[in-house]
Design an enzyme around this catalytic site. Structure first.
Site, PDB file in Angstrom:
ATOM      1  N   LYS A  42       0.814  -1.187   0.000  1.00 24.07           N
ATOM      2  CA  LYS A  42       0.000   0.000   0.000  1.00 24.07           C
ATOM      3  C   LYS A  42       0.862   1.256   0.000  1.00 24.07           C
ATOM      4  O   LYS A  42       0.376   2.360  -0.219  1.00 24.07           O
ATOM      5  CB  LYS A  42      -0.881   0.011   1.266  1.00 24.07           C
ATOM      6  CG  LYS A  42      -1.743  -1.212   1.400  1.00 24.07           C
ATOM      7  CD  LYS A  42      -2.330  -1.290   2.842  1.00 24.07           C
ATOM      8  CE  LYS A  42      -2.976  -2.649   3.035  1.00 24.07           C
ATOM      9  NZ  LYS A  42      -3.004  -3.037   4.444  1.00 24.07           N
ATOM     10  N   GLY A  43       2.128   1.071   0.297  1.00 22.01           N
ATOM     11  CA  GLY A  43       3.039   2.193   0.533  1.00 22.01           C
ATOM     12  C   GLY A  43       3.085   3.252  -0.552  1.00 22.01           C
ATOM     13  O   GLY A  43       3.158   4.440  -0.273  1.00 22.01           O
ATOM     14  N   ASP A  99       7.384   3.219  -2.882  1.00 25.52           N
ATOM     15  CA  ASP A  99       7.592   4.224  -1.845  1.00 25.52           C
ATOM     16  C   ASP A  99       9.065   4.329  -1.467  1.00 25.52           C
ATOM     17  O   ASP A  99       9.634   5.403  -1.446  1.00 25.52           O
ATOM     18  CB  ASP A  99       6.718   3.919  -0.608  1.00 25.52           C
ATOM     19  CG  ASP A  99       6.852   2.479  -0.103  1.00 25.52           C
ATOM     20  OD1 ASP A  99       7.608   1.676  -0.695  1.00 25.52           O
ATOM     21  OD2 ASP A  99       6.195   2.158   0.906  1.00 25.52           O
ATOM     22  N   ASP A 102      14.830  -0.380  -0.145  1.00 23.12           N
ATOM     23  CA  ASP A 102      15.702  -0.628   0.991  1.00 23.12           C
ATOM     24  C   ASP A 102      16.726  -1.699   0.582  1.00 23.12           C
ATOM     25  O   ASP A 102      17.729  -1.378  -0.029  1.00 23.12           O
ATOM     26  CB  ASP A 102      14.806  -1.057   2.163  1.00 23.12           C
ATOM     27  CG  ASP A 102      15.506  -1.072   3.491  1.00 23.12           C
ATOM     28  OD1 ASP A 102      16.118  -0.050   3.843  1.00 23.12           O
ATOM     29  OD2 ASP A 102      15.448  -2.105   4.188  1.00 23.12           O
ATOM     30  N   VAL A 152      11.533   5.084   8.448  1.00 20.93           N
ATOM     31  CA  VAL A 152      10.687   6.272   8.288  1.00 20.93           C
ATOM     32  C   VAL A 152       9.235   5.907   7.981  1.00 20.93           C
ATOM     33  O   VAL A 152       8.959   4.848   7.418  1.00 20.93           O
ATOM     34  CB  VAL A 152      11.233   7.221   7.195  1.00 20.93           C
ATOM     35  CG1 VAL A 152      12.580   7.798   7.594  1.00 20.93           C
ATOM     36  CG2 VAL A 152      11.322   6.530   5.841  1.00 20.93           C
ATOM     37  N   ASP A 158       4.377   2.967   6.350  1.00 21.19           N
ATOM     38  CA  ASP A 158       3.763   2.594   7.625  1.00 21.19           C
ATOM     39  C   ASP A 158       4.746   1.988   8.617  1.00 21.19           C
ATOM     40  O   ASP A 158       5.824   1.513   8.247  1.00 21.19           O
ATOM     41  CB  ASP A 158       2.671   1.558   7.383  1.00 21.19           C
ATOM     42  CG  ASP A 158       3.263   0.179   7.052  1.00 21.19           C
ATOM     43  OD1 ASP A 158       4.069   0.100   6.108  1.00 21.19           O
ATOM     44  OD2 ASP A 158       2.944  -0.789   7.760  1.00 21.19           O
ATOM     45  N   ARG A 164       0.394   5.989   7.694  1.00 19.11           N
ATOM     46  CA  ARG A 164       0.406   6.187   6.239  1.00 19.11           C
ATOM     47  C   ARG A 164      -0.226   7.522   5.860  1.00 19.11           C
ATOM     48  O   ARG A 164       0.095   8.109   4.841  1.00 19.11           O
ATOM     49  CB  ARG A 164      -0.397   5.075   5.549  1.00 19.11           C
ATOM     50  CG  ARG A 164       0.209   3.690   5.678  1.00 19.11           C
ATOM     51  CD  ARG A 164      -0.488   2.752   4.696  1.00 19.11           C
ATOM     52  NE  ARG A 164      -0.273   1.340   4.988  1.00 19.11           N
ATOM     53  CZ  ARG A 164       0.770   0.631   4.584  1.00 19.11           C
ATOM     54  NH1 ARG A 164       1.740   1.217   3.886  1.00 19.11           N
ATOM     55  NH2 ARG A 164       0.882  -0.649   4.867  1.00 19.11           N
TER      56      ARG A 164
HETATM   57  P1  IMP Z   1      13.081  -3.913   0.257  1.00 24.35           P
HETATM   58  O1  IMP Z   1      12.552  -5.169  -0.365  1.00 24.35           O
HETATM   59  O2  IMP Z   1      13.980  -4.225   1.438  1.00 24.35           O
HETATM   60  O3  IMP Z   1      13.731  -2.968  -0.705  1.00 24.35           O
HETATM   61  O4  IMP Z   1      11.891  -3.224   0.965  1.00 24.35           O
HETATM   62  C1  IMP Z   1      10.989  -2.526   0.324  1.00 24.35           C
HETATM   63  C2  IMP Z   1       9.725  -2.397   1.124  1.00 24.35           C
HETATM   64  O5  IMP Z   1       9.942  -2.447   2.550  1.00 24.35           O
HETATM   65  C3  IMP Z   1       9.136  -1.044   0.854  1.00 24.35           C
HETATM   66  O6  IMP Z   1       8.280  -1.105  -0.236  1.00 24.35           O
HETATM   67  C4  IMP Z   1       8.434  -0.726   2.144  1.00 24.35           C
HETATM   68  O7  IMP Z   1       7.135  -1.242   2.091  1.00 24.35           O
HETATM   69  C5  IMP Z   1       9.207  -1.446   3.203  1.00 24.35           C
HETATM   70  N1  IMP Z   1      10.146  -0.508   3.898  1.00 24.35           N
HETATM   71  C6  IMP Z   1      11.485  -0.495   3.822  1.00 24.35           C
HETATM   72  N2  IMP Z   1      12.004   0.487   4.577  1.00 24.35           N
HETATM   73  C7  IMP Z   1      10.960   1.123   5.134  1.00 24.35           C
HETATM   74  C8  IMP Z   1      10.842   2.274   6.008  1.00 24.35           C
HETATM   75  O8  IMP Z   1      11.810   2.923   6.444  1.00 24.35           O
HETATM   76  N3  IMP Z   1       9.579   2.610   6.338  1.00 24.35           N
HETATM   77  C9  IMP Z   1       8.467   1.963   5.906  1.00 24.35           C
HETATM   78  N4  IMP Z   1       8.534   0.910   5.077  1.00 24.35           N
HETATM   79  C10 IMP Z   1       9.771   0.492   4.695  1.00 24.35           C
HETATM   80 MG    MG Z   2       6.268  -0.976  -0.165  1.00 26.11          MG
END
Ligand code: IMP
Ligand code: MG
Length: 177
Positions: A42-43, A99, A102, A152, A158, A164
């Protein structure tokens, strides 16, 4: 609310300015073409809805929902589709809207999944990027802001499904995580 804020990372004004800049770049790059913005639920929903109204090439929007197993603040890399796209993406110019990137694991999974559907082109637009945490290399074509390690929330992001709706982006004091 205020008592949980460690630091406001991005104000409403900073976000709005960046969203317009990104939309302008996209409009220039895709002049004469049609695009489909795909938001990761949903981000990315708030970001996508703001972004799409400043894009001035023909746009369609769609959403995909994924869940990644792991703790509430860290992804495991095992991704599952909870809600697939409503429309086929074959032969379309796709921009995947996230959004935050990471570890890159979610995006990496989505990119390979969408590529298998024979899209005409595929680019990535992310409001936030935290390159320090990257585990797999992903190309971010349109990037809003680079941020540091703090978790964050706000503007779609969230913590345990909350915050959100807050119109700015902030880090949370560690005692509330
Ligand atoms: P990744 O697969 O580790 O790149 O994570 C991506 C997903 O993790 C994003 O789409 C977010 O939904 C969630 N996420 C990663 N870091 C944060 C943060 O600091 N705040 C909120 N959601 C996060
Ligand atoms: Mg996300």
């Amino acid at each position: 609310m205020e008592r949980i804020i460690k630091e406001v990372i991005l104000t409403e004004k900073q976000i709005a300015k960046k969203v317009k800049e990104l939309a302008k770049k996209i409009s220039t790059d895709y002049k004469g073409k049609e695009i489909s913005l795909i938001g990761v639920l949903k981000g990315a929903s708030l970001f996508l809805s703001d972004l799409c109204r400043y894009v001035d090439v023909p746009v369609t929007i769609d959403f995909i929902a994924v869940s990644s197993y792991g703790s509430s603040t860290e992804t495991s890399g095992v991704v599952r589709i909870l809600k697939d796209l409503d429309e086929p993406v074959e032969s379309k110019n796709i921009i995947l809207v996230e959004d935050i990137i990471d570890t890159g694991l979610t995006l990496n999974y989505l990119i390979s999944n969408l590529k298998r559907r024979n899209v005409a082109s595929l680019k990535v637009c992310a409001l936030l990027d935290r390159p320090n945490k990257r585990k797999v290399d992903v190309k971010v074509d349109y990037r809003g802001f680079i941020i540091s390690d703090d978790y964050v929330v706000g503007y779609g992001l969230d913590y345990k499904q909350k915050y959100r709706n807050i119109p700015y982006i902030f880090s949370i004091k560690p005692e509330f995580l």
